[in-house]
Design an enzyme around this catalytic site. Structure first.
Site, PDB file in Angstrom:
ATOM      1  N   HIS A 238      -1.264   0.368  -9.923  1.00 53.27           N
ATOM      2  CA  HIS A 238      -1.971  -0.723  -8.489  1.00 53.27           C
ATOM      3  C   HIS A 238      -2.944  -1.267  -9.324  1.00 53.27           C
ATOM      4  CE1 HIS A 238      -3.389  -0.813  -3.912  1.00 53.27           C
ATOM      5  NE2 HIS A 238      -3.721  -2.381  -4.736  1.00 53.27           N
TER       6      HIS A 238
ATOM      7  N   GLU B  76      -4.469   8.060  -5.293  1.00 53.53           N
ATOM      8  CA  GLU B  76      -3.506   6.898  -6.701  1.00 53.53           C
ATOM      9  C   GLU B  76      -5.010   7.523  -7.000  1.00 53.53           C
ATOM     10  OE1 GLU B  76      -1.760   2.746  -4.970  1.00 53.53           O
ATOM     11  OE2 GLU B  76      -4.399   2.717  -4.878  1.00 53.53           O
TER      12      GLU B  76
ATOM     13  N   ARG C 162       1.191  -0.829   0.379  1.00 58.57           N
ATOM     14  CA  ARG C 162      -0.246  -0.225  -0.469  1.00 58.57           C
ATOM     15  C   ARG C 162       0.776   1.385  -0.067  1.00 58.57           C
ATOM     16  NH1 ARG C 162      -3.532  -2.771  -1.599  1.00 58.57           N
ATOM     17  NH2 ARG C 162      -5.481  -3.219  -0.465  1.00 58.57           N
TER      18      ARG C 162
END
Length: 366
Positions: free
Chosen positions: A330, A311, A282
């Site tokens: 991601h 993000e 993360r």
């Protein structure tokens, strides 16, 4: 006599026709019962809320799994008439953290029994609050591990061998020659330090072993001797020792209060100046301001990140402009096979809750 022969002849000719008609009627009744049964099953399917289908939600290729078991309503459609739809919703099937489990939404769902999360991390959920409402929370461990480990090694290799830079050079329209000074670092025989030796960490170690890497790991709890021997991993009780020894530092931890800001100025200063930081956990695990400083000053060689905070990063964020940073959006689990496995596990978890069965992957507050 002639009449008797005539009757027998008619019976012989008419008999098959009657049988055929009887068979057709029987089949029609059977089909009708099947349709009625299918309709009953369809009507009995529970209602589930999803974010959307398409660019920012579920891909179309997995919707057959969900539609087989649930009546699906998208968040946008739900909001247009929440008073009608709200009482019907028994499950939230959360994908990419959406729809967000805010109190304002949960208050509209009086029949909600389960929130099935797609993915392992649940740091975006207020577990104590959600479970206080009598709602079960589940996640999808195991099925994400291989794809995430593949991504981790992909980032490591791309950064080490400067693959993206090489592509950019070749793709340059005005290129006249290819310089031979695009030098990377050796992966084979190097030292890989994994912080977080859970299921994903072990899968990364397996892949590292395939490159004849020396595997170090740091974890809250030491793995069994059998686990260590399977991947040739050596435990480092003190994370500082791992940071000092590793050529590649791989972050594979869950985000918790203890791991937030785990890697900051001090930790980066302990790493080799030739080392690379790879983060597939993360974004908040890393102090990004400290990382920018370390990359600019040469404290470490490079960073490869599948996760950031936020993000996506703002367009003017300094990490986006550094030549020694590789960032992907991601996408660690983004393969068709893994996505289908995740969605199937979400459905299985939700159905287990709704049917009063043992819940395979329930997540409870600490």
């Amino acid at each position: 006599m002639q009449s008797l022969c005539y009757i027998r002849c008619v019976r012989r000719l008419w008999g098959p026709v009657q049988s055929s008609r009887l068979l057709k009627v029987t089949n029609m009744h059977r089909s009708s019962r099947q349709l009625q049964h299918t309709k009953v099953m369809e009507d009995n399917k529970p209602w589930a809320l999803v974010s959307e289908v398409g660019k920012l939600g579920y891909i179309e290729e997995v919707m057959d799994i969900l539609k087989q078991h649930f009546h699906i309503i998208c968040h946008k459609d739900f909001l247009q008439n929440s008073l009608v739809h709200g009482p019907k919703i028994q499950a939230i099937l959360m994908w990419e953290n959406l729809p967000a489990a805010e109190p304002s939404l949960l208050r509209l769902l009086p029949s909600l029994k389960v929130l099935a999360n797609g993915g392992v991390g649940i740091d975006h959920l207020d577990l104590p609050y959600i479970t206080s409402l009598g709602v079960k929370v589940t996640n999808t461990p195991g099925v994400v591990s291989d794809a995430t480990a593949d991504m981790a090694m992909g980032l490591l290799l791309a950064s080490a061998r400067r693959i993206v830079e090489g592509h950019q050079i070749v793709a340059e329209p005005n290129i006249a020659y290819i310089a031979q000074n695009l030098m990377g670092v050796e992966v084979t025989g190097s030292t890989l330090g994994i912080i977080g030796m859970g299921h994903i960490g072990c899968k990364i170690a397996q892949r590292g072993k395939g490159f004849d890497m020396k595997i170090l790991y740091h974890n809250r709890n030491r793995r069994s001797v059998a686990d260590e021997q399977a991947v040739g991993a050596s435990y480092r009780e003190n994370m500082d020792d791992l940071l000092k020894e590793s050529d590649f530092v791989m972050l594979a931890v869950n985000l918790t209060p203890e791991t937030t800001g785990l890697i900051s100025h001090r930790e980066l200063s302990l790493m080799k100046p030739t080392a690379t930081l790879v983060n597939i956990s993360r974004g908040l695990v890393v102090d990004q301001d400290a990382l920018v400083k370390a990359l600019r000053s040469g404290t470490i060689r490079a960073a490869a990140l599948d996760v950031t905070h936020p993000e996506p990063l703002p367009r003017d964020h300094p990490l986006r402009g550094l030549p020694n940073v590789l960032i992907t959006p991601h996408v660690g689990t983004n393969t068709y096979a893994t996505t289908r496995k995740m969605v199937q596990k979400m459905a299985d978890n939700a159905l287990a809750v709704l049917n009063g069965q043992s819940i395979p992957n329930e997540v409870k507050p600490n």
